[in-house]
Design an enzyme around this catalytic site. Structure first.
Site, PDB file in Angstrom:
ATOM      1  N   SER A   1      31.501  41.637  40.614  1.00 54.63           N
ATOM      2  CA  SER A   1      31.886  41.678  42.025  1.00 54.63           C
ATOM      3  C   SER A   1      32.163  43.127  42.413  1.00 54.63           C
ATOM      4  O   SER A   1      32.561  43.940  41.572  1.00 54.63           O
ATOM      5  CB  SER A   1      33.155  40.851  42.207  1.00 54.63           C
ATOM      6  OG  SER A   1      33.816  41.222  43.380  1.00 54.63           O
ATOM      7  N   SER A   2      32.012  43.424  43.692  1.00 56.39           N
ATOM      8  CA  SER A   2      32.261  44.799  44.144  1.00 56.39           C
ATOM      9  C   SER A   2      33.735  45.188  44.043  1.00 56.39           C
ATOM     10  O   SER A   2      34.066  46.365  44.135  1.00 56.39           O
ATOM     11  CB  SER A   2      31.774  44.972  45.585  1.00 56.39           C
ATOM     12  OG  SER A   2      32.399  44.026  46.428  1.00 56.39           O
ATOM     13  N   CYS A   3      34.634  44.211  43.817  1.00 56.21           N
ATOM     14  CA  CYS A   3      36.055  44.567  43.713  1.00 56.21           C
ATOM     15  C   CYS A   3      36.396  45.214  42.379  1.00 56.21           C
ATOM     16  O   CYS A   3      37.541  45.601  42.159  1.00 56.21           O
ATOM     17  CB  CYS A   3      36.936  43.355  43.979  1.00 56.21           C
ATOM     18  SG  CYS A   3      36.873  42.151  42.662  1.00 56.21           S
TER      19      CYS A   3
ATOM     20  N   TYR B   1      41.457  39.624  39.193  1.00 55.09           N
ATOM     21  CA  TYR B   1      40.049  39.210  39.146  1.00 55.09           C
ATOM     22  C   TYR B   1      39.185  40.391  38.705  1.00 55.09           C
ATOM     23  O   TYR B   1      38.281  40.244  37.867  1.00 55.09           O
ATOM     24  CB  TYR B   1      39.661  38.736  40.543  1.00 55.09           C
ATOM     25  CG  TYR B   1      38.230  38.307  40.729  1.00 55.09           C
ATOM     26  CD1 TYR B   1      37.754  37.146  40.137  1.00 55.09           C
ATOM     27  CD2 TYR B   1      37.370  39.041  41.537  1.00 55.09           C
ATOM     28  CE1 TYR B   1      36.448  36.734  40.341  1.00 55.09           C
ATOM     29  CE2 TYR B   1      36.067  38.637  41.756  1.00 55.09           C
ATOM     30  CZ  TYR B   1      35.608  37.493  41.143  1.00 55.09           C
ATOM     31  OH  TYR B   1      34.315  37.088  41.348  1.00 55.09           O
TER      32      TYR B   1
ATOM     33  N   LYS C   1      36.551  40.839  35.511  1.00 56.02           N
ATOM     34  CA  LYS C   1      35.126  41.164  35.691  1.00 56.02           C
ATOM     35  C   LYS C   1      34.749  42.465  34.973  1.00 56.02           C
ATOM     36  O   LYS C   1      33.660  42.582  34.396  1.00 56.02           O
ATOM     37  CB  LYS C   1      34.797  41.251  37.186  1.00 56.02           C
ATOM     38  CG  LYS C   1      34.819  39.884  37.877  1.00 56.02           C
ATOM     39  CD  LYS C   1      33.728  38.981  37.326  1.00 56.02           C
ATOM     40  CE  LYS C   1      33.639  37.649  38.000  1.00 56.02           C
ATOM     41  NZ  LYS C   1      32.628  36.774  37.397  1.00 56.02           N
TER      42      LYS C   1
ATOM     43  N   HIS D   1      36.604  33.075  51.445  1.00 57.48           N
ATOM     44  CA  HIS D   1      36.341  34.433  51.921  1.00 57.48           C
ATOM     45  C   HIS D   1      36.253  34.434  53.447  1.00 57.48           C
ATOM     46  O   HIS D   1      36.159  33.377  54.076  1.00 57.48           O
ATOM     47  CB  HIS D   1      35.038  34.964  51.313  1.00 57.48           C
ATOM     48  CG  HIS D   1      35.166  35.259  49.852  1.00 57.48           C
ATOM     49  ND1 HIS D   1      34.668  34.412  48.884  1.00 57.48           N
ATOM     50  CD2 HIS D   1      35.759  36.276  49.190  1.00 57.48           C
ATOM     51  CE1 HIS D   1      34.941  34.909  47.692  1.00 57.48           C
ATOM     52  NE2 HIS D   1      35.605  36.041  47.846  1.00 57.48           N
TER      53      HIS D   1
HETATM   54  O1  GFB Z   1      36.615  37.895  52.486  1.00 55.92           O
HETATM   55  P1  GFB Z   1      37.910  38.472  52.080  1.00 55.92           P
HETATM   56  O2  GFB Z   1      38.979  37.519  51.662  1.00 55.92           O
HETATM   57  O3  GFB Z   1      37.542  39.467  50.925  1.00 55.92           O
HETATM   58  O4  GFB Z   1      38.547  39.319  53.296  1.00 55.92           O
HETATM   59  P2  GFB Z   1      37.870  40.931  50.425  1.00 55.92           P
HETATM   60  C1  GFB Z   1      37.833  40.336  53.935  1.00 55.92           C
HETATM   61  C2  GFB Z   1      38.605  40.859  55.134  1.00 55.92           C
HETATM   62  O5  GFB Z   1      38.598  39.844  56.162  1.00 55.92           O
HETATM   63  C3  GFB Z   1      40.076  41.221  54.916  1.00 55.92           C
HETATM   64  C4  GFB Z   1      39.894  39.686  56.721  1.00 55.92           C
HETATM   65  O6  GFB Z   1      40.367  42.408  55.626  1.00 55.92           O
HETATM   66  C5  GFB Z   1      40.820  40.036  55.544  1.00 55.92           C
HETATM   67  O7  GFB Z   1      42.113  40.372  56.021  1.00 55.92           O
HETATM   68  N1  GFB Z   1      40.041  38.328  57.245  1.00 55.92           N
HETATM   69  C6  GFB Z   1      40.208  38.009  58.548  1.00 55.92           C
HETATM   70  C7  GFB Z   1      40.040  37.176  56.552  1.00 55.92           C
HETATM   71  N2  GFB Z   1      40.370  36.699  58.713  1.00 55.92           N
HETATM   72  C8  GFB Z   1      40.245  36.141  57.484  1.00 55.92           C
HETATM   73  C9  GFB Z   1      40.295  34.788  57.015  1.00 55.92           C
HETATM   74  O8  GFB Z   1      40.492  33.842  57.741  1.00 55.92           O
HETATM   75  N3  GFB Z   1      40.092  34.604  55.674  1.00 55.92           N
HETATM   76  C10 GFB Z   1      39.881  35.653  54.812  1.00 55.92           C
HETATM   77  N4  GFB Z   1      39.679  35.393  53.509  1.00 55.92           N
HETATM   78  N5  GFB Z   1      39.864  36.946  55.226  1.00 55.92           N
HETATM   79  C11 GFB Z   1      37.715  39.703  48.154  1.00 55.92           C
HETATM   80  C12 GFB Z   1      38.436  39.700  46.854  1.00 55.92           C
HETATM   81  O9  GFB Z   1      38.287  40.679  48.930  1.00 55.92           O
HETATM   82  O10 GFB Z   1      36.354  40.040  48.010  1.00 55.92           O
HETATM   83  C13 GFB Z   1      37.703  38.955  45.834  1.00 55.92           C
HETATM   84  O11 GFB Z   1      39.748  39.232  47.049  1.00 55.92           O
HETATM   85  C14 GFB Z   1      36.208  39.225  45.818  1.00 55.92           C
HETATM   86  O12 GFB Z   1      38.235  39.288  44.597  1.00 55.92           O
HETATM   87  C15 GFB Z   1      35.615  39.248  47.182  1.00 55.92           C
HETATM   88  O13 GFB Z   1      35.943  40.452  45.186  1.00 55.92           O
HETATM   89  C16 GFB Z   1      34.163  39.636  47.203  1.00 55.92           C
HETATM   90  O14 GFB Z   1      36.600  41.690  50.549  1.00 55.92           O
HETATM   91  O15 GFB Z   1      39.048  41.584  51.053  1.00 55.92           O
END
Ligand code: GFB
Length: 315
Positions: free
Chosen positions: A113-115, A142, A146, A185
């Protein structure tokens, strides 16, 4: 090491075949004429059990392994269940990689994953940024799992010439995604929230954070295409980034989802929710130099995913 030639009748174990990535890989392999896919549901094979995984490999001797099984989730799930994210992922990948090596799998592809990259990595993020700085705290558990998977593949290649490669996809979306309101996500979460708001005629939809973080999204069918490409063409020590090369702010994404869903109300930003890493654009030039490029635009991919959601999750 030169890439091996993979016969279409090879026994290919797709671990995690019901998930977002695994199901796309199965669609791709089937469309290419692969005839011998080994698929096991969670109930049939518990990948966290070392003895069960080893018995499966001893009996079926998969020639190719695509390790798409993982405990995944969005920013909230990662932040809330750190013990699950590090433990389950380390168990799944360690069991599968070591059994594949022990039972003489010819080639294994591990998905990360890119994280895995530092929170403030140079943008776009090259493969060489790995382990050059502190991780984003919301998903370091996580990420550590990875990173361990990548390193395990590298160590087995160095010490035993085991042909294990690793692909690092950017933020993914598509059919069979998790549309849970809190643990998913951002993209599936917003598709569901805007859709439900449209049906309930709500005046507002709440979106987390500030809207300023930048993210790169890749449709999972593009990733599946890249996975097969890498299996057939790549056999190197270093992991390979797989991205679309296009980034959008979360605000732009929310507007696009609103448009695709056809929701007419307002967006409200909840600044009490975390933004996560400010920017995460991968440098996928290494994969491009090997001859691969993505095909699905975000707008087309969103429409496709919304249709899938309507047909399969919520009508
Ligand atoms: O998709 P997301 O959870 O992944 O969140 P990350 C991306 C951005 O969307 C963050 C915003 O800035 C969140 O605050 N966001 C806005 C929301 N509304 C929402 C919502 O309703 N749900 C969610 N989930 N986000 C993940 C990692 O990080 O990326 C994992 O936690 C994994 O480990 C994945 O690597 C690809 O990009 O922030």
């Amino acid at each position: 090491m030169d890439p091996i030639t993979i016969d279409k009748s090879a026994a290919v174990f797709v671990a995690g075949h019901r998930g977002l990535v695994g199901s796309a890989v199965v669609r791709k392999l089937t469309s290419l004429g692969y005839t011998n896919l080994l698929l096991r549901s969670h109930a049939e094979l518990d990948l966290t059990s070392q003895s069960a995984v080893d018995a499966f490999f001893a009996e079926h001797k998969p020639q190719i392994v695509i390790l798409a099984a993982a405990k995944v989730g969005g920013i909230h799930a990662n932040n809330t269940y750190p013990a699950d994210f590090i433990t389950v992922n380390l168990q799944i990948q360690t069991n599968a990689i070591s059994s594949a090596f022990k039972h003489k799998t010819l080639k294994l592809l591990f998905l990360g994953s890119s994280c895995i990259y530092p929170k403030f990595a140079p943008q776009p993020i090259p493969e060489s940024a790995l382990l050059t700085g502190p991780l984003e705290p919301t998903n370091e558990w996580y990420a550590i799992a990875k990173i361990s998977g990548i390193k395990m593949c590298q160590a087995l290649r160095i010490q035993h010439s085991f042909d294990a490669i690793s692909a690092m996809p950017t933020n993914l979306y598509g059919p069979n995604d998790n549309f849970h309101p809190h643990n998913s996500h951002v993209l599936p979460a917003l598709l569901r929230r805007f859709h439900e708001a449209k049906l309930s005629k709500l005046e507002n939809v709440v979106v987390w954070g500030s809207g300023t973080p930048l993210r790169e999204f890749l449709h999972v069918d593009d990733l599946a295409d890249a996975i097969v490409f890498l299996l057939e063409k790549y056999s190197g020590l270093e992991h390979v980034n797989v991205g679309s090369g296009k980034e959008v702010s979360i605000k732009e994404l929310a507007e696009l989802v609103k448009e695709v869903v056809g929701y007419q109300g307002q967006i409200i930003w909840d600044s009490s929710k975390p933004d996560g890493t400010p920017r995460k654009l991968m440098d996928s030039s290494k994969l491009a130099s090997l001859g691969w490029e993505p095909k699905i635009t975000l707008k087309d991919g969103l429409a496709d995913t919304y249709n899938w959601y309507l047909e399969n999750v919520h009508s």
